[in-house]
Enzyme design. Structure first.
Site, PDB file in Angstrom:
ATOM      1  N   GLY A 292     -97.954 -91.945  65.412  1.00  8.77           N
ATOM      2  CA  GLY A 292     -98.124 -93.202  66.117  1.00  8.77           C
ATOM      3  C   GLY A 292     -96.801 -93.549  66.782  1.00  8.77           C
ATOM      4  O   GLY A 292     -95.928 -92.686  66.962  1.00  8.77           O
TER       5      GLY A 292
ATOM      6  N   GLU B  48     -98.661-115.490  72.073  1.00  7.41           N
ATOM      7  CA  GLU B  48     -99.526-115.266  70.905  1.00  7.41           C
ATOM      8  C   GLU B  48     -99.090-116.224  69.824  1.00  7.41           C
ATOM      9  O   GLU B  48     -98.017-116.845  69.906  1.00  7.41           O
ATOM     10  CB  GLU B  48     -99.456-113.802  70.437  1.00  7.41           C
TER      11      GLU B  48
ATOM     12  N   HIS C  64    -106.090-110.355  60.270  1.00  8.59           N
ATOM     13  CA  HIS C  64    -106.186-110.850  61.654  1.00  8.59           C
ATOM     14  C   HIS C  64    -107.315-111.867  61.704  1.00  8.59           C
ATOM     15  O   HIS C  64    -108.422-111.600  61.224  1.00  8.59           O
ATOM     16  CB  HIS C  64    -106.456-109.696  62.629  1.00  8.59           C
TER      17      HIS C  64
ATOM     18  N   ARG D 107    -100.499-116.607  62.194  1.00  7.03           N
ATOM     19  CA  ARG D 107    -101.730-115.882  61.876  1.00  7.03           C
ATOM     20  C   ARG D 107    -102.263-116.155  60.471  1.00  7.03           C
ATOM     21  O   ARG D 107    -103.466-116.241  60.259  1.00  7.03           O
ATOM     22  CB  ARG D 107    -101.398-114.397  62.028  1.00  7.03           C
TER      23      ARG D 107
ATOM     24  N   HIS E  65    -105.535-106.256  58.579  1.00  8.58           N
ATOM     25  CA  HIS E  65    -105.038-105.790  59.873  1.00  8.58           C
ATOM     26  C   HIS E  65    -103.716-105.035  59.771  1.00  8.58           C
ATOM     27  O   HIS E  65    -103.523-104.038  60.453  1.00  8.58           O
ATOM     28  CB  HIS E  65    -104.869-107.024  60.766  1.00  8.58           C
TER      29      HIS E  65
ATOM     30  N   ARG F 143     -96.034-111.302  59.340  1.00  8.59           N
ATOM     31  CA  ARG F 143     -95.498-110.717  60.576  1.00  8.59           C
ATOM     32  C   ARG F 143     -95.825-111.584  61.788  1.00  8.59           C
ATOM     33  O   ARG F 143     -96.960-112.030  61.962  1.00  8.59           O
ATOM     34  CB  ARG F 143     -96.101-109.325  60.770  1.00  8.59           C
TER      35      ARG F 143
END
Ligand code: SIN
Length: 518
Positions: free
Chosen positions: A19, A118, A232, A278, A339, A374
């Site tokens: 990744g 966000e 999430h 979040r 998530h 996070r």
């Protein structure tokens, strides 16, 4: 089983995971190093590829790394490593330049880059490529790795164990085409991603199963922050039962959350409404679902209009259309799902683990940048910044493969374990958005009791998948039970407050040792 019995290849550096973090490491290593870049499955299965929103970088006219630092620390709830965050945010702009230099493109606005907002950010600072930024970055980096003669991609290989000898890492065992194989190496980099894919409802693919973290734990590396799993807030279940992410940028650009009465409820939970961090949004949704005895709430993006939605959020728009939902007219049913795993292999600021010659970066690592929660879109940035730092260190300290290293192979391990799918269903029930001590204890006891019963040899990667799931679940539950408070992504029903006095610390776990707080 001695390693001599297994087919063996030798590299200077083995990077497990391809990744963003693994590829960033590979691309920054010196060209004279012979590198194996291992991937478990197709690129589109990895979490980088699935990332929609974008990458947080303080490049706006009203922004600076200082503001980005402040937001990251505030959202991290007292557990961020400030030095690590300073590195992250200050290296953001050069990371963007690096991506652009290898061909990555980002959406433009009137005054340069189109920066979106966000949750948890006080500024518009997310660079993006429509709503498939991760895919675009992953494909760009993968193309670049293919141009390098010294990077050898090994496809469809599963990490089995990390090999150590003389207190150093000296390679790993992988499984390929049903056969075990030893890769001897001067250095191993674990960039295998997190373990959120173990949860029954997850935005990750099942291949995000924490293999690297489990293997590093068995090899003796310190593991930390395992209780912090980020959920999430807005995920959609497709007609085929898959969990599909609806990017937070939708809320950043005006979508709102409604309950079954059609009421906007977020402001009764947090002054920032839909743009609260979040963890707050996920908990508010969870409470609202419980209050209304429903399985979901709604995301309402109707006010953004069809043209805007179908262009800016083209991936989300087309996936929902396949499910007969059209964002310009329909309310979209959503619920939180696992998530991102904040915890992982403890590293220093250069990606070094507690085992010599073993490095970790990306979601598999716990660098301390995320604290207890996070900040959205900080993870793509982290993967590149810390992957490149790992490479820098290896370039300076590079150690050649140790030929006379006595390899301890765990390939013949015996374990009693539950199926990963059973573990995932139980984690969903006991270690989700809201956790209760007695439920977690009951499942932990079940796991521990099955572990002391006579087991069977681990014969293949499927056995390891199940075995890893049990080990990681035990680590998560042990840490979550240790932390008798609520902080960031970890919420204990019986301890709803944060307790800085006792718990503003990290939980460290190591094979054969009792967990400690530091
Ligand atoms: C999203 O697009 O909402 C995901 C971004 C992230 O996880 O940082």
């Amino acid at each position: 089983m001695a390693d001599e019995e297994l087919e063996t290849d030798t590299y200077d550096v083995v990077i497990v995971g391809s990744g963003i973090a693994g590829m960033a490491t590979a691309l920054a290593l010196q060209p004279n190093l012979n590198i194996a870049l291992i991937n478990k499955g197709p690129l589109k299965e990895c979490s980088t590829y699935k990332a929609q929103g974008g990458m947080a970088v303080a490049v706006g006219a009203d922004d600076s790394p200082v503001e980005h630092l402040a937001d990251t620390l505030r959202v991290g709830q007292g557990l961020c490593n400030k030095q690590a965050v300073e590195i992250l945010v200050s290296e953001g702009p050069q990371t963007l330049t690096f991506l652009q230099s290898i061909g990555a493109d980002f959406d433009k606005g009137e005054n340069g880059l189109n920066l979106t907002r966000e949750a948890g950010h006080s500024r518009n600072r997310i660079v993006h490529y429509f709503d498939y930024t991760g895919r675009h970055i992953a494909e760009t980096m993968a193309r670049e790795t293919e141009t390098r003669d010294n990077i050898h991609r090994l496809d469809n290989c599963v990490l089995i164990d990390i090999l150590t000898g003389a207190q150093k890492c000296c390679g790993c065992v992988i499984q390929y085409n049903g056969c075990f194989k030893v890769l001897r190496a001067g250095v191993v980099v674990v960039a295998t991603g997190g373990y959120s894919g173990l949860f029954a409802r997850s935005t990750n693919s099942i291949s995000s199963s924490g293999d690297g973290i489990a293997a590093a734990y068995r090899a003796g590396a310190a593991i930390t922050d395992m209780e912090f799993v980020q959920f999430h807030p807005t995920t959609f279940t497709t007609l085929s039962g898959k969990v599909f992410l609806l990017t937070e940028a939708l809320r950043g650009e005006g979508a709102v959350l409604l309950n079954h009465q059609g009421e906007r409820f977020m402001f009764s939970y947090h002054p920032n409404g839909e743009l609260a961090p979040r963890d707050e949004v996920s908990r508010a949704i969870f409470h609202e679902m419980k209050r209304e005895s429903q399985e979901f709430v709604y995301l309402d993006a109707r006010q953004l209009g069809k043209d805007y939605l179908a262009n800016r959020f083209r991936q989300v728009y087309s996936e929902l259309a396949k499910n007969d939902l059209f964002m310009e007219k329909d309310l979209i049913p959503i619920a939180p799902a696992a998530h991102y795993t904040i915890g992982g292999i403890q590293t220093d600021l250069w990606g070094r683990t507690t085992i010599a010659n073993l490095y970790a970066c990306g979601e598999a690592a716990a660098t301390g940048v995320h604290g207890a929660n996070r900040l959205a879109s900080n993870s793509l940035l982290e993967g590149i910044v810390f992957g490149r730092r790992v490479a820098k260190t290896i370039n300076q300290e590079s150690s050649k493969p140790v030929s006379n290293c006595l390899l301890f192979s765990a390939v013949k391990q015996v374990g009693k374990y539950q199926q990963a799918t059973e573990v995932g269903a139980a984690l969903e029930r006991v270690a989700g958005v809201i956790r209760r001590g007695r439920d977690m204890e009951a499942f932990l006891t079940e796991l521990q009791q099955s572990a002391v019963m006579q087991g069977k040899p681990l014969a293949d990667s499927k056995d390891y998948h199940d075995f890893n799931a049990c080990q990681l679940a035990e680590l998560l539950l042990e840490a979550a039970l240790f932390r008798c408070e609520s902080r960031g992504t970890h919420y204990r029903e019986e301890y709803p407050q944060k307790n800085d006095h006792e718990f503003k610390k990290h939980i460290i776990q190591q094979w054969g040792k009792k967990a400690v707080m530091q």
